[in-house]
Design a protein around this motif. Structure first.
Motif, PDB file in Angstrom:
ATOM      1  N   GLN A  74      20.713 -19.743  -1.685  1.00 18.13           N
ATOM      2  CA  GLN A  74      21.493 -20.496  -2.666  1.00 18.13           C
ATOM      3  C   GLN A  74      21.985 -21.805  -2.082  1.00 18.13           C
ATOM      4  N   GLN A  75      22.450 -21.760  -0.837  1.00 20.43           N
ATOM      5  CA  GLN A  75      22.908 -22.984  -0.186  1.00 20.43           C
ATOM      6  C   GLN A  75      21.754 -23.964  -0.012  1.00 20.43           C
ATOM      7  N   LEU A  76      20.562 -23.435   0.237  1.00 28.81           N
ATOM      8  CA  LEU A  76      19.383 -24.299   0.345  1.00 28.81           C
ATOM      9  C   LEU A  76      19.121 -25.018  -0.968  1.00 28.81           C
ATOM     10  N   PHE A  77      19.126 -24.273  -2.074  1.00 26.85           N
ATOM     11  CA  PHE A  77      18.866 -24.880  -3.381  1.00 26.85           C
ATOM     12  C   PHE A  77      19.905 -25.956  -3.702  1.00 26.85           C
ATOM     13  N   SER A 120      21.041 -24.621 -20.661  1.00 28.37           N
ATOM     14  CA  SER A 120      20.974 -23.209 -20.307  1.00 28.37           C
ATOM     15  C   SER A 120      22.379 -22.631 -20.114  1.00 28.37           C
ATOM     16  N   VAL A 121      23.294 -23.436 -19.582  1.00 25.61           N
ATOM     17  CA  VAL A 121      24.679 -22.986 -19.395  1.00 25.61           C
ATOM     18  C   VAL A 121      25.363 -22.818 -20.752  1.00 25.61           C
ATOM     19  N   ILE A 122      25.163 -23.781 -21.643  1.00 31.12           N
ATOM     20  CA  ILE A 122      25.769 -23.685 -22.980  1.00 31.12           C
ATOM     21  C   ILE A 122      25.294 -22.429 -23.702  1.00 31.12           C
ATOM     22  N   ALA A 123      23.994 -22.192 -23.678  1.00 33.46           N
ATOM     23  CA  ALA A 123      23.439 -21.010 -24.352  1.00 33.46           C
ATOM     24  C   ALA A 123      24.034 -19.727 -23.784  1.00 33.46           C
ATOM     25  N   TRP A 124      24.209 -19.677 -22.477  1.00 39.85           N
ATOM     26  CA  TRP A 124      24.763 -18.475 -21.840  1.00 39.85           C
ATOM     27  C   TRP A 124      26.230 -18.291 -22.215  1.00 39.85           C
ATOM     28  N   ILE A 135      30.376 -12.026 -24.893  1.00 38.75           N
ATOM     29  CA  ILE A 135      30.641 -11.225 -23.694  1.00 38.75           C
ATOM     30  C   ILE A 135      30.721 -12.124 -22.461  1.00 38.75           C
ATOM     31  N   HIS A 136      29.789 -13.068 -22.367  1.00 38.45           N
ATOM     32  CA  HIS A 136      29.794 -13.987 -21.232  1.00 38.45           C
ATOM     33  C   HIS A 136      31.036 -14.880 -21.274  1.00 38.45           C
ATOM     34  N   ALA A 137      31.399 -15.330 -22.471  1.00 40.57           N
ATOM     35  CA  ALA A 137      32.575 -16.196 -22.616  1.00 40.57           C
ATOM     36  C   ALA A 137      33.839 -15.462 -22.182  1.00 40.57           C
ATOM     37  N   ASP A 138      33.953 -14.186 -22.574  1.00 44.49           N
ATOM     38  CA  ASP A 138      35.130 -13.395 -22.174  1.00 44.49           C
ATOM     39  C   ASP A 138      35.208 -13.269 -20.653  1.00 44.49           C
ATOM     40  N   MET A 139      34.064 -13.057 -20.012  1.00 45.84           N
ATOM     41  CA  MET A 139      34.033 -12.937 -18.555  1.00 45.84           C
ATOM     42  C   MET A 139      34.523 -14.213 -17.898  1.00 45.84           C
ATOM     43  N   VAL A 140      34.020 -15.357 -18.369  1.00 46.38           N
ATOM     44  CA  VAL A 140      34.405 -16.639 -17.796  1.00 46.38           C
ATOM     45  C   VAL A 140      35.876 -16.935 -18.073  1.00 46.38           C
ATOM     46  N   ASN A 141      36.349 -16.585 -19.255  1.00 48.55           N
ATOM     47  CA  ASN A 141      37.767 -16.794 -19.578  1.00 48.55           C
ATOM     48  C   ASN A 141      38.673 -16.070 -18.586  1.00 48.55           C
ATOM     49  N   LYS A 142      38.305 -14.863 -18.215  1.00 45.80           N
ATOM     50  CA  LYS A 142      39.104 -14.096 -17.249  1.00 45.80           C
ATOM     51  C   LYS A 142      39.030 -14.716 -15.858  1.00 45.80           C
ATOM     52  N   LEU A 143      37.839 -15.172 -15.480  1.00 48.07           N
ATOM     53  CA  LEU A 143      37.688 -15.790 -14.165  1.00 48.07           C
ATOM     54  C   LEU A 143      38.485 -17.082 -14.065  1.00 48.07           C
ATOM     55  N   PHE A 148      28.319 -23.909 -11.153  1.00 47.33           N
ATOM     56  CA  PHE A 148      27.424 -23.250 -10.207  1.00 47.33           C
ATOM     57  C   PHE A 148      28.185 -22.668  -9.022  1.00 47.33           C
ATOM     58  N   ALA A 149      29.273 -23.331  -8.618  1.00 48.69           N
ATOM     59  CA  ALA A 149      30.108 -22.780  -7.541  1.00 48.69           C
ATOM     60  C   ALA A 149      30.751 -21.467  -7.986  1.00 48.69           C
ATOM     61  N   LEU A 150      31.251 -21.436  -9.220  1.00 50.02           N
ATOM     62  CA  LEU A 150      31.843 -20.208  -9.772  1.00 50.02           C
ATOM     63  C   LEU A 150      30.799 -19.103  -9.863  1.00 50.02           C
ATOM     64  N   ALA A 151      29.629 -19.443 -10.365  1.00 49.40           N
ATOM     65  CA  ALA A 151      28.562 -18.455 -10.519  1.00 49.40           C
ATOM     66  C   ALA A 151      28.167 -17.862  -9.173  1.00 49.40           C
ATOM     67  N   ASN A 152      28.071 -18.721  -8.169  1.00 49.26           N
ATOM     68  CA  ASN A 152      27.675 -18.260  -6.842  1.00 49.26           C
ATOM     69  C   ASN A 152      28.743 -17.364  -6.221  1.00 49.26           C
ATOM     70  N   LYS A 153      30.005 -17.785  -6.335  1.00 43.93           N
ATOM     71  CA  LYS A 153      31.120 -17.036  -5.734  1.00 43.93           C
ATOM     72  C   LYS A 153      31.346 -15.700  -6.442  1.00 43.93           C
ATOM     73  N   GLU A 154      31.187 -15.675  -7.760  1.00 47.48           N
ATOM     74  CA  GLU A 154      31.493 -14.475  -8.539  1.00 47.48           C
ATOM     75  C   GLU A 154      30.255 -13.622  -8.816  1.00 47.48           C
ATOM     76  N   GLY A 155      29.114 -14.017  -8.295  1.00 48.27           N
ATOM     77  CA  GLY A 155      27.913 -13.200  -8.431  1.00 48.27           C
ATOM     78  C   GLY A 155      27.311 -13.200  -9.822  1.00 48.27           C
ATOM     79  N   ILE A 156      27.447 -14.309 -10.542  1.00 50.80           N
ATOM     80  CA  ILE A 156      26.859 -14.409 -11.884  1.00 50.80           C
ATOM     81  C   ILE A 156      25.441 -14.968 -11.726  1.00 50.80           C
ATOM     82  N   ASN A 157      24.491 -14.071 -11.571  1.00 48.69           N
ATOM     83  CA  ASN A 157      23.119 -14.493 -11.267  1.00 48.69           C
ATOM     84  C   ASN A 157      22.480 -15.321 -12.372  1.00 48.69           C
ATOM     85  N   ALA A 158      22.888 -15.065 -13.623  1.00 46.66           N
ATOM     86  CA  ALA A 158      22.294 -15.793 -14.752  1.00 46.66           C
ATOM     87  C   ALA A 158      22.620 -17.281 -14.699  1.00 46.66           C
ATOM     88  N   LEU A 159      23.694 -17.636 -13.989  1.00 45.01           N
ATOM     89  CA  LEU A 159      24.078 -19.046 -13.888  1.00 45.01           C
ATOM     90  C   LEU A 159      23.818 -19.622 -12.505  1.00 45.01           C
TER      91      LEU A 159
END
Length: 205
Positions: A62-65, A92-96, A101-109, A145-156
């Motif tokens: 991930q750090q390489l990418f 792709s982020v907007i669609a996700w 369900i995804h929005a609720d997860m992000v709201n909590k984070l 992308f930093a949030l996705a990487n730290k929280e393990g959200i592979n879809a993002l």
């Protein structure tokens, strides 16, 4: 190796006249005018040259990418390339996020102190609105992308497929080629010798 990397970089970056003077000052190069004309032709059609040095701080794919993306983005800025592939990643982020369900997860984070201090947006809905309405979303995309990487959200997470689409979008929309020159890269292999399949996908790009 470093001298060779610098020479290649300069060959791709300098004006044509400087390149011709350099080329014709070395007899082995002077005898290969066909290669010179090929390089000049590529330069005329547009080349974005990105450069990076050392990879000792890269311990995950991930750090390489992200390092590749960061290097290319800086090169695009330095060379005043207008379109930086925002649409490819943004859509792709907007669609996700538009999935409840995804929005609720992000709201909590976003209620966690780390992300409160990172994001100016306080909800998934605000993130979506910013992505749709703002013309410059590069910082917000970096935060996502930093949030996705730290929280393990592979879809993002930024993976090889998403990176490939981003690079191809930039190439197509700006009608340019992208060359990434990375000097002193061997530390990456020492730290990631057992996980090179994604690296091979990147090389195939």
């Amino acid at each position: 190796k470093s001298q060779c990397a610098l020479a290649v970089r300069r060959i791709l970056e300098v004006p044509e006249q400087d390149l011709r003077e350099y080329w014709n000052s070395y007899e082995p190069l002077k005898r290969n005018q066909a290669l010179l004309e090929k390089i000049v032709d590529h330069k005329e059609r547009g080349i974005v040259t990105a450069f990076r040095y050392a990879s000792g701080n890269i311990s995950t794919i991930q750090q390489l990418f992200h390092a590749v993306q960061d290097s290319v983005k800086k090169a695009l800025d330095e060379q005043n390339i207008p379109y930086k592939g925002e649409q490819t990643l943004k859509e792709s982020v907007i669609a996700w996020l538009e999935d409840d369900i995804h929005a609720d997860m992000v709201n909590k984070l976003l209620q966690r102190p780390e992300w409160i201090s990172t994001f100016s947006q306080s909800s998934a809905e605000e993130i979506i609105n910013t992505l749709k309405k703002s013309s410059d979303v590069s910082n917000l995309m970096d935060n996502i992308f930093a949030l996705a990487n730290k929280e393990g959200i592979n879809a993002l997470s930024l993976d090889s497929d998403r990176l490939r689409k981003w690079l191809l979008d930039i190439i197509e929309k700006n009608n340019v080629k992208i060359v990434l020159i990375w000097d002193e890269f061997s530390d990456f292999f020492r730290q990631n010798r057992n996980s090179l399949s994604e690296f091979q996908k990147l090389i195939s790009i």
